[in-house]
Structure formats: C-alpha cells, structure tokens
Design a protein around this motif. Structure first.
Motif, PDB file in Angstrom:
ATOM      1  N   GLU A 118       1.528 -13.683  -1.335  1.00 16.93           N
ATOM      2  CA  GLU A 118       2.071 -12.180  -2.062  1.00 16.93           C
ATOM      3  C   GLU A 118       1.928 -11.239  -1.047  1.00 16.93           C
ATOM      4  OE1 GLU A 118      -0.476 -12.872  -6.373  1.00 16.93           O
ATOM      5  OE2 GLU A 118      -1.072 -11.464  -4.729  1.00 16.93           O
ATOM      6  N   ILE A 119       3.044 -10.216  -1.195  1.00 21.53           N
ATOM      7  CA  ILE A 119       3.264  -9.208  -0.205  1.00 21.53           C
ATOM      8  C   ILE A 119       3.212  -7.872  -0.926  1.00 21.53           C
ATOM      9  CG2 ILE A 119       4.801 -10.482   1.574  1.00 21.53           C
ATOM     10  CD1 ILE A 119       7.196  -9.436   0.023  1.00 21.53           C
ATOM     11  N   PHE A 120       2.746  -6.712  -0.134  1.00 18.92           N
ATOM     12  CA  PHE A 120       2.599  -5.470  -0.863  1.00 18.92           C
ATOM     13  C   PHE A 120       3.490  -4.712  -0.382  1.00 18.92           C
ATOM     14  CE2 PHE A 120      -1.992  -6.991   0.230  1.00 18.92           C
ATOM     15  CZ  PHE A 120      -1.805  -7.859  -1.210  1.00 18.92           C
ATOM     16  N   ILE A 121       4.699  -4.236  -1.137  1.00 13.45           N
ATOM     17  CA  ILE A 121       5.607  -3.257  -0.486  1.00 13.45           C
ATOM     18  C   ILE A 121       6.083  -2.073  -1.397  1.00 13.45           C
ATOM     19  CG2 ILE A 121       6.832  -5.583   0.041  1.00 13.45           C
ATOM     20  CD1 ILE A 121       8.514  -4.972  -2.633  1.00 13.45           C
ATOM     21  N   THR A 122       6.638  -1.246  -0.686  1.00 11.83           N
ATOM     22  CA  THR A 122       7.223  -0.011  -1.495  1.00 11.83           C
ATOM     23  C   THR A 122       8.685  -0.190  -1.311  1.00 11.83           C
ATOM     24  OG1 THR A 122       7.117   1.351   0.604  1.00 11.83           O
ATOM     25  CG2 THR A 122       5.344   1.492  -0.947  1.00 11.83           C
ATOM     26  N   ASP A 123       9.475   0.223  -2.457  1.00 10.19           N
ATOM     27  CA  ASP A 123      10.796   0.131  -2.920  1.00 10.19           C
ATOM     28  C   ASP A 123      11.477   1.316  -2.908  1.00 10.19           C
ATOM     29  OD1 ASP A 123      13.306  -0.821  -3.616  1.00 10.19           O
ATOM     30  OD2 ASP A 123      12.564  -2.539  -4.915  1.00 10.19           O
ATOM     31  N   SER A 124      12.299   1.671  -2.400  1.00 10.59           N
ATOM     32  CA  SER A 124      13.214   2.812  -2.642  1.00 10.59           C
ATOM     33  C   SER A 124      14.138   2.909  -3.892  1.00 10.59           C
ATOM     34  CB  SER A 124      14.056   3.100  -1.565  1.00 10.59           C
ATOM     35  OG  SER A 124      15.200   2.210  -1.393  1.00 10.59           O
ATOM     36  N   ASP A 125      14.281   1.986  -4.506  1.00 12.99           N
ATOM     37  CA  ASP A 125      15.105   1.743  -5.916  1.00 12.99           C
ATOM     38  C   ASP A 125      14.032   1.623  -7.016  1.00 12.99           C
ATOM     39  OD1 ASP A 125      16.985   1.839  -3.788  1.00 12.99           O
ATOM     40  OD2 ASP A 125      17.767  -0.225  -4.510  1.00 12.99           O
ATOM     41  N   ASP A 126      12.940   1.799  -6.842  1.00 12.86           N
ATOM     42  CA  ASP A 126      12.215   1.477  -8.141  1.00 12.86           C
ATOM     43  C   ASP A 126      12.015   2.443  -9.252  1.00 12.86           C
ATOM     44  OD1 ASP A 126      10.244   2.630  -6.687  1.00 12.86           O
ATOM     45  OD2 ASP A 126       9.024   0.850  -6.218  1.00 12.86           O
ATOM     46  N   LYS A 127      12.099   3.885  -8.636  1.00  9.73           N
ATOM     47  CA  LYS A 127      12.162   5.099  -9.087  1.00  9.73           C
ATOM     48  C   LYS A 127      10.766   5.553  -9.684  1.00  9.73           C
ATOM     49  CE  LYS A 127      16.821   4.418 -11.111  1.00  9.73           C
ATOM     50  NZ  LYS A 127      17.608   4.576 -12.306  1.00  9.73           N
ATOM     51  N   PHE A 128       9.745   5.079  -8.885  1.00 12.23           N
ATOM     52  CA  PHE A 128       8.353   5.570  -9.050  1.00 12.23           C
ATOM     53  C   PHE A 128       7.640   5.550  -7.617  1.00 12.23           C
ATOM     54  CE2 PHE A 128       7.469   0.919  -9.580  1.00 12.23           C
ATOM     55  CZ  PHE A 128       6.023   0.930  -9.064  1.00 12.23           C
ATOM     56  N   VAL A 129       6.797   6.153  -7.327  1.00 13.08           N
ATOM     57  CA  VAL A 129       6.147   6.268  -6.049  1.00 13.08           C
ATOM     58  C   VAL A 129       4.887   5.485  -6.355  1.00 13.08           C
ATOM     59  CG1 VAL A 129       4.648   7.662  -4.502  1.00 13.08           C
ATOM     60  CG2 VAL A 129       6.804   8.892  -5.501  1.00 13.08           C
ATOM     61  N   GLY A 130       4.732   4.336  -5.684  1.00 13.54           N
ATOM     62  CA  GLY A 130       3.784   3.386  -5.955  1.00 13.54           C
ATOM     63  C   GLY A 130       3.855   2.219  -5.082  1.00 13.54           C
ATOM     64  N   ILE A 131       3.126   1.295  -4.862  1.00 11.86           N
ATOM     65  CA  ILE A 131       2.815   0.233  -3.997  1.00 11.86           C
ATOM     66  C   ILE A 131       2.903  -1.111  -4.996  1.00 11.86           C
ATOM     67  CG2 ILE A 131       0.628  -0.168  -3.642  1.00 11.86           C
ATOM     68  CD1 ILE A 131       1.023  -1.090  -0.740  1.00 11.86           C
ATOM     69  N   TRP A 132       3.853  -1.942  -4.705  1.00 11.24           N
ATOM     70  CA  TRP A 132       3.649  -3.111  -5.329  1.00 11.24           C
ATOM     71  C   TRP A 132       2.871  -4.085  -4.931  1.00 11.24           C
ATOM     72  CZ3 TRP A 132       7.657  -4.985  -8.948  1.00 11.24           C
ATOM     73  CH2 TRP A 132       8.749  -4.379  -9.100  1.00 11.24           C
ATOM     74  N   LYS A 133       1.765  -4.435  -5.585  1.00 13.04           N
ATOM     75  CA  LYS A 133       0.343  -5.265  -5.024  1.00 13.04           C
ATOM     76  C   LYS A 133       0.554  -6.711  -5.309  1.00 13.04           C
ATOM     77  CE  LYS A 133      -2.251  -1.250  -6.986  1.00 13.04           C
ATOM     78  NZ  LYS A 133      -3.540  -0.900  -7.829  1.00 13.04           N
ATOM     79  N   ASP A 134       1.531  -7.081  -5.893  1.00 14.99           N
ATOM     80  CA  ASP A 134       1.509  -8.678  -6.114  1.00 14.99           C
ATOM     81  C   ASP A 134       2.937  -9.379  -6.140  1.00 14.99           C
ATOM     82  OD1 ASP A 134       2.493  -7.380  -8.457  1.00 14.99           O
ATOM     83  OD2 ASP A 134       1.208  -8.350 -10.110  1.00 14.99           O
TER      84      ASP A 134
END
Length: 535
Positions: free
Chosen positions: A487-503
């Motif tokens: 798994e990777i932990f990312i942030t995405d400029s297109d997801d329209k919320f401030v947060g990190i993808w944990k899974d």
C-alpha cells in the motif's frame, strides 16, 4: 565478486589494401574496376577470467560468415560467405559499382546459414537451433548489428560488435564464518522455464517453443567457492530457480524468479547467482542487479539460517512525516474564488507539496531562505481546501495551466528561488543526492525504489495513467519478507479534500507493471531531504 566478466568482441571494418599487403597501397580500385575490402578482426578476451579454458571457449570464433546486402535488401553474392579467421585478416573483392551508398553488412559467427541467396529481412528473422550442449565444441552463435559500408576511405574504419545469442547462468556460494564445508555443491539448484531449443540471431524476441521443465543442474557444481557455469540458454521470459540446502544448518528452501518480461536486452547475458547464508531472525531475500559490458546480472540470494520469527508489515515515511503530520495536500481551485484555472497543474501541486516539505527541513537544519522565496500558507488560507500554499502561486504564474513534470518544476524552482543552494546543478542527472527519477517496470523495481528512497528520507512525485496524473507519495507499507510494497500513502490534488490516502493498494497489471489501484505507475521523481547536502 567479479563485476566485469567480458570485454565484448570489437571488429574493425577496413577498406583498401594494408601497406604490408600491396605495392600500390594507395589504390583502392583495381584496373579491372574491382574494389578490395579487407576485414580486420580483433577479438578480446574477458578482462577477468572466471573459468580458464571454458572462458576461452565462450569467446571463441570458430567460423565466421559475412553477409552483404544492397539497398533493395538483396544479398550481394560472394564466392563464399565463410571467411577464414585466424586472428588476422580476410579480404574479398567486389565490382566497384557494388560498393555504393546503402550497402551494408552483417557478420555471423559459429552459425552457418544454408539459405542462398537470402534477403536481409530473412536474415534478420533467422533463428539458431544449436543446442546448448554443443556451444563449447561448435561455438556460441554470435552476430553483429548492421554495418554500413562507407564509400569514402576517409570514413574508415567502421566499428561493429559481435554479441553472443545465448546467455549463461553461473552459481557461487559465499563462505561464512562458523559454517564448515560450505561450497557451491552444498545447495541443490533446480531451474525451469529455460528456452533451449532456438534463439533469434538479431533480436531479443522470445521463441514460442516449449520451455524446459524443472531440471536439476546441481551435478555441475563442485566443492569450490568460485563461480561455476550450470546452464546456457536462449531468450527466456521467466526463469525460475529453486535453491534447496543439502543440510539443515544451511537454511531453508528459496525460490527466485528472474522476470525478463519487460527486459530490453535478452541476449549475451551472464547471470551470476550468489548464494549468501545469513544469520537473521526474519526471512528475507534480496536481489542486487549489476549490468556490465557483457550484460552481467548479479543476483544475490540471502538464505536465512535462523528459524522464522513472526512477520509484521514494514511502514516507511519521508523524513519527519507521519500519517497525521508533516505532509501537504495542495489542491486545485478549478477557477473558484477568482483563482486562475489549474486543471492541468497536478505536477505543480505535487512539487509544491514536496518543496514545502523540503523547505521546512532546510530551515529546521539551519538554512535561511532568500527573502523572495515563497514559503508556507497564503495568509488567510491556512484552513482552505485548495490553493493553500504560496509556492504553487509562482507555478500558476510561470506555467498558466500547462502540462509538465516534477523534473520541470524542480529545475525551475531551485534555479529561480534557491540558486545558491545547488549552484550549477543539473537536475536531469540522477546523482542520488538531490533529485532522481526512476521508471519502474515491475512491482519489484517499484518496491526497491520506494523502500530505498524512503529509507533515505526522501519524498516522491508519482506519475500514473490512465488518466495521466501526478500525485505526492509520502510513505508505504510493505511485506518485510518479500520486500514488496502493498500500500502507498499519497495526497492527490484532484480529490477535493485535504487529507492523506492511507490505504491506496498497489497492484500488478497483466503485463507485470506496478499499479496504484487501477492506474499504471510509469515514473517516480525522488526529492531527497536537504540533510543529504546541507550541513
């Protein structure tokens, strides 16, 4: 461990009569309108020998054949294709009007092709069927790339390279302090899926013929600790190697797969499998690959000697980053609140996150940013869900909704705002101190790059498709036994919320490529922490 096993064959194609061979040495055309072509062949041996007479046989040119073609791909016939090779020279005489622009040649060693005449296309599709058991006695089939014959003497000499068609697998067991009688033959080596029936002479194409079933090659290993050859083979897709200790104190069974699915070069490779018994409480197996002139791949298999302990997933992050702090998530505005349109600036968003993280570390380490360097949040937008960071606004001005890459952003930003930090640095050169780019073709490549990068404290920009997109990669979870990222932990400029993808799951495409969920990962841009260079 030997890192260079072979200096490739170098051939010098010379036109004209050597001074020692003719009285009128300046004449390149005879009175009858014929042209003399003289080929001088220099064959060099391995720079480091690993097998005495066997090494010499692997390098032997036992027969040599010359093929000439005109611009219509038709063969220019000679009295004989075969030419005597005794370490010296051979000559041919052709009508002068044959040596025109576009005439080319190919050299083939140790493989007689019976078809006469043969077209250039037919030659380039030719497959040798010589069996590996005959390589030592009859010679290893070899070929050159296309040799363009110049019409002007001033363009000579022309250089070409003979390369073997088969590849070789060698095995070496390393000694270990405290273990008695540890030799190459201390392990049983079984191999399957080798292609031994035919090999393409001029390409890396894999034969559609059946591959070899699991075969025990251990009888070729002896009580030594130097590399020993166990197999020769042609272009093969996947090579499975099974390593079985012959004594309980030498560890457990290990299986290795050499995946050549996306390998560009599948000929003339020498694989050196080095078996290293290690004392450890966890199970592990590492692959360390090196490629030299003779396309040597050194594969290190670590064999654990201690009983297995409980396994837990490993977790790695960029320096000073955790799941809840240290990361940034710059998002696009898509024209909201009067901001410029930014739908194509995912690459700039990713780098904004990366460079803000870098500047935080730089300041914490005692560095001072120049006065006009953008830094931190835009006043009043500390809690906004998009266009929060000052760095991004500089990209929005410089590259108004342009497509780009993290490399573009890195080079421009440092040269513009931090010119004294890395003066005259070429960010396109991967020096593994400041910035580096990688193009993983397999899940193993991807995992190795991520684990090494995060262990060095760096942060990644990750390109993927479809659709084409760049995200910031802050950390990963991996299997500590296989060293494969799960798994990777990312942030995405297109997801329209401030947060990190944990899974975000890491998967493998049908072609073997690494994937972030459903998108193929094709580029990783690694920015190292400033502690690597700033003291």
């Amino acid at each position: 461990m030997e890192s260079r096993l072979l200096s490739l064959f170098t051939l010098f194609l010379l036109s004209g009569i050597l001074y020692s061979c003719a009285k009128e040495d300046d004449d390149k055309v005879s009175s009858s309108g014929e042209r003399n072509l003289e080929f001088k062949i220099n064959v060099s041996d391995f720079q480091e020998s690993i097998g005495g007479s066997q090494t010499e046989q692997e390098a032997a040119v036992k027969s040599l054949f010359l093929f000439l073609f005109d611009t219509n791909e038709k063969e220019v016939l000679q009295e004989s294709r075969q030419h005597t090779f005794d370490g010296g020279v051979f000559s041919i005489t052709l009508p002068e009007d044959v040596i025109t622009n576009g005439v080319r040649a190919y050299l083939v060693a140790n493989e007689e092709i019976q078809t006469k005449p043969i077209t250039e296309t037919e030659l380039l599709r030719y497959r040798t069927t010589r069996q590996p058991k005959d390589f030592i006695n009859k010679g290893f089939p070899m070929s050159t790339a296309r040799i363009d014959i110049p019409t002007a003497v001033s363009q000579l000499p022309v250089t070409a390279t003979l390369r073997r068609i088969p590849s070789a697998l060698y095995v070496q067991v390393e000694k270990m302090e405290g273990i008695e009688d540890l030799y190459n033959n201390s392990y049983q080596i079984e191999i399957e899926d080798l292609q031994t029936t035919e090999g393409a002479l001029f390409s890396d194409a894999i034969s559609g013929n059946a591959v070899q079933e699991k075969t025990d090659y251990s009888s070729k290993l002896t009580a030594v600790n130097t590399p020993e050859n166990i197999a020769y083979f042609y272009q093969s897709k996947d090579i499975k190697i099974h390593i079985t200790p012959r004594r309980p104190d030498l560890g457990k069974v290990k299986d290795i797969v050499i995946d050549n699915t996306n390998t560009i070069n599948r000929r003339n490779k020498k694989y050196l499998l080095t078996i290293k018994p290690i004392k450890t409480a966890t199970r592990s197996m590492d692959f360390s690959l090196q490629v030299t002139e003779w396309d040597t791949e050194v594969i290190v298999a670590e064999i654990p000697l201690a009983p297995d302990g409980p396994q837990e997933d490993g977790v790695l992050f960029a320096k000073n980053v955790t799941m809840s702090s240290g990361w940034y998530d710059q998002n696009k505005a898509y024209g909201k609140e009067g901001f410029s349109y930014d739908s194509n600036l995912c690459w700039a968003c990713a780098f904004t996150n990366m460079i803000q993280w870098w500047q935080n570390l730089y300041i914490a380490g005692g560095g001072v940013l120049p006065v006009n360097t953008p830094n931190g949040y835009i006043p009043g937008r500390e809690t906004a869900s998009y266009r929060q960071l000052a760095v991004f606004e500089e990209f929005a001005k410089k590259y108004p909704n342009d497509t780009g890459y993290v490399l573009t952003a890195t080079s421009w930003y440092f040269k513009t705002f931090l010119p004294d930090v890395f003066p005259n640095h070429d960010f396109s050169e991967d020096d593994n101190t400041v910035f580096a780019e990688f193009y993983p073709s397999t899940i193993k490549d991807f995992s190795n790059i991520l684990i090494a990068g995060f262990e060095a404290g760096g942060v990644f920009g990750m390109n993927s498709y479809p659709p084409s997109h760049v995200r910031t990669l802050w950390g990963c979870r991996y299997d500590t036994e296989t060293k494969i990222v799960k798994e990777i932990f990312i942030t995405d400029s297109d997801d329209k919320f401030v947060g990190i993808w944990k899974d975000m799951p890491v998967k493998v495409s049908p072609e073997g490529e690494p994937m972030a969920n459903t998108a193929i990962i094709d580029r990783l841009s690694l920015l190292y922490p400033p502690s690597n260079v700033h003291k």
